[in-house]
Design an enzyme around this catalytic site. Structure first.
Site, PDB file in Angstrom:
ATOM      1  N   HIS A  65       0.818  -1.216   0.000  1.00 57.22           N
ATOM      2  CA  HIS A  65       0.000   0.000   0.000  1.00 57.22           C
ATOM      3  C   HIS A  65       0.853   1.267   0.000  1.00 57.22           C
ATOM      4  O   HIS A  65       0.318   2.376  -0.112  1.00 57.22           O
ATOM      5  CB  HIS A  65      -0.996  -0.009   1.175  1.00 57.22           C
ATOM      6  N   ASP A 110      -0.183  -7.474   1.644  1.00 53.57           N
ATOM      7  CA  ASP A 110       0.399  -6.130   1.733  1.00 53.57           C
ATOM      8  C   ASP A 110       1.922  -6.218   1.818  1.00 53.57           C
ATOM      9  O   ASP A 110       2.531  -5.955   2.864  1.00 53.57           O
ATOM     10  CB  ASP A 110      -0.191  -5.400   2.942  1.00 53.57           C
ATOM     11  N   SER A 204       4.238   2.708   8.087  1.00 51.14           N
ATOM     12  CA  SER A 204       3.880   1.651   7.143  1.00 51.14           C
ATOM     13  C   SER A 204       5.092   1.174   6.353  1.00 51.14           C
ATOM     14  O   SER A 204       5.931   1.972   5.935  1.00 51.14           O
ATOM     15  CB  SER A 204       2.820   2.151   6.162  1.00 51.14           C
TER      16      SER A 204
END
Length: 258
Positions: A65, A110, A204
């Site tokens: 992502h 992911d 992230s």
């Protein structure tokens, strides 16, 4: 000049998020400069920021992502407020995402491999982190790190990477915390049940390191960060080692596990 301009933009980004606050980091402290040798700063020209992990001299592992177009990857970065003469920067030459990833679900598979345009050189503060030989067990103490928010929901970005210790939790804890999770998953549930320690906005793609092994990738979690009974969800690196090794060996069409 490009490096100076980008780091200046990172500082502007950090200052633009800053809020007047006396709160401490979400359960952590500034990382020791010697403990994040594999940590990469993934910068997208739009200002989007992620972490990543160097797994060999020319490959970085991060979250899918985080794929937002042109990427610059920096190594041996500590403070965003000052230039380190030893910083190495690279361009993302190729990016690999699971071909069987659900296009409408950014939480699915992911994980993303980035091939750098040229190898980085090992140094005092740059070294790759090897892939795990075994999955982590419940209760394992793990280290998270990144330049992400140190307060939530009002976001304050610290300008230096922060580190915290969390634990691998039973996957059922995350299933109870978040509706709709499948019965089994290629993710790890990690955090502190009473809250107060968590990865957050800007972390992230960064690593979850357990007993010295690269076990997870920061994927998603609750907002605000650090809530009790709301641990983070991390991509389980061990389950993707065969896919990773296939890509590194030149098999660009390799498929991830279902």
């Amino acid at each position: 000049m490009v490096l100076i301009r980008v780091l200046a933009n990172l500082l502007i980004l950090q200052l633009s998020y800053a809020q007047k606050s006396s709160e401490l980091v979400i359960g952590g402290d500034e990382c020791n400069i010697n403990e994040h040798r594999s940590l990469a700063l993934v910068y997208i020209t739009s200002g989007f920021l992620c972490g990543g992990t160097l797994i060999n001299q020319q490959w970085v592992l991060t979250a899918a992502h985080c794929d937002r177009g042109n990427m610059l990857i920096f190594f041996d970065v500590h403070s965003l407020k000052g230039l380190n003469k030893d910083v190495q920067s690279r361009v993302a030459k190729e990016k690999f995402i699971c071909p069987n990833r659900k296009k409408d679900d950014e939480k699915d598979k992911d994980i993303m491999l980035i091939k750098l345009d040229s190898p980085v050189s090992n140094s005092e503060h740059i070294a790759p982190l090897s892939l795990p030989s075994n999955p982590p067990s419940v209760g394992s103490v793990c280290r998270i790190m990144g330049w992400g928010a140190i307060t939530s929901p009002n976001v304050t970005l610290p300008g230096v990477p922060h580190c915290a210790n969390i634990n691998i939790l039973d996957y059922e804890v995350c299933r109870k915390a978040y509706t709709g999770l499948p019965a089994t998953s290629r993710t790890l549930c990690a955090g502190i049940l009473e809250g107060g320690k968590d990865s957050c906005k800007g972390d992230s793609g960064g690593p979850l390191i357990c007993n010295g092994q690269f076990q997870g990738i920061v994927s998603w979690g609750a907002h605000p960060c650090g809530q009790s009974l709301k641990p983070g969800v991390y991509t389980k690196v061990f389950d993707y080692t065969e896919w990773i090794q296939s890509i590194l060996a030149g098999n660009a069409d390799a498929t991830c596990p279902p």
